[in-house]
Design an enzyme around this catalytic site. Structure first.
Site, PDB file in Angstrom:
ATOM      1  N   HIS A 177     -11.909  -1.818  -2.746  1.00 37.46           N
ATOM      2  CA  HIS A 177     -12.615  -1.424  -1.529  1.00 37.46           C
ATOM      3  C   HIS A 177     -11.593  -0.879  -0.532  1.00 37.46           C
ATOM      4  CE1 HIS A 177     -15.777  -1.414   1.456  1.00 37.46           C
ATOM      5  NE2 HIS A 177     -14.916  -1.948   2.299  1.00 37.46           N
ATOM      6  N   ALA A 237      -2.223   3.581  -1.528  1.00 35.40           N
ATOM      7  CA  ALA A 237      -2.051   2.127  -1.696  1.00 35.40           C
ATOM      8  C   ALA A 237      -2.991   1.594  -2.780  1.00 35.40           C
ATOM      9  CB  ALA A 237      -2.318   1.421  -0.368  1.00 35.40           C
TER      10      ALA A 237
END
Ligand code: GRF
Length: 206
Positions: free
Chosen positions: A114, A178
């Site tokens: 997420h 990331a």
């Protein structure tokens, strides 16, 4: 997950598949002892399918039109995953909420990424939610999937700064960088049997 390697992954996608690509690259580099048994997309035009096919990975287009009930769609997805002998399900940009049919078929064996630091900014447009709220840092979260939306036990998180002039696009791009290493690192922990889920806490062993 047992430490019997390689683990067979079933990757569910809906879009461009940059996270899928990162997982493929880690496997091909010999850094992740897993095999992608199949990639399933609910969108026929998802670029993730092209990425998978380039690496000889079996792909299945499983569109949700024709499935008025979300549970019957999920039941068919479970059948596809079982037919490919999948041990661990990876949601890599799969834009559907899973029902109990999927969650119960793969207990503590479905992982999602997420684009925010959960439990903040659940649901869609998490990056825009972070900008609108005015946080200085956001990031990404890899978690096991339960029957809620972005609520399952958290495995790893990475922090990313939010710049003053960020748009949804610029912040999304920074977070995605990331995501790629965080997701692969979390999958590695799971396939190596280093994860224990205790309630909603995840314990990582060395
Ligand atoms: C990622 O931003 C992920 O956080 C979200 O969907 C996006 C998928 O991107 N769940 P990609 O298809 O892996 O490029």
């Amino acid at each position: 997950m047992s430490a019997n390697l390689p683990c067979r992954l079933g990757v569910l996608v809906s879009g461009s598949g940059t996270n899928l690509q990162a997982i493929i690259d880690r496997i091909e580099a010999g850094d992740l002892c897993a095999e992608i048994a199949c990639v399933i997309s609910n969108k026929a035009d998802a670029f993730a399918l092209t990425r998978a096919a380039r690496h000889g990975i079996p792909v299945v287009v499983h569109e949700n039109a024709g499935f008025p009930e979300r549970q019957s769609y999920d039941a068919t997805t479970v059948e596809i995953l079982r037919s490919h002998k999948v041990d661990l399900v990876i949601l890599a940009g799969f834009m559907r909420i899973l029902t109990d049919v999927m969650v119960n078929a793969f207990p503590s064996a479905i992982m999602n990424i997420h684009p925010a630091l959960l439990p903040s900014f659940q649901g869609l447009h998490a990056q825009q939610q972070a900008i609108d709220y005015g946080v200085r840092y956001s990031g990404c979260t890899v978690h096991f999937v339960d029957c809620g939306t972005d609520t399952g036990p958290i495995i790893l998180q990475s922090v990313v700064p939010v710049e003053q002039d960020d748009t949804e696009a610029t912040l999304s791009a920074r977070i995605q960088k990331a995501e790629h290493h965080t997701f692969a690192a979390a999958i590695k922990l799971v396939v190596e049997g280093k994860i224990q889920v205790i309630g909603r806490k995840v314990r990582i062993s060395a």
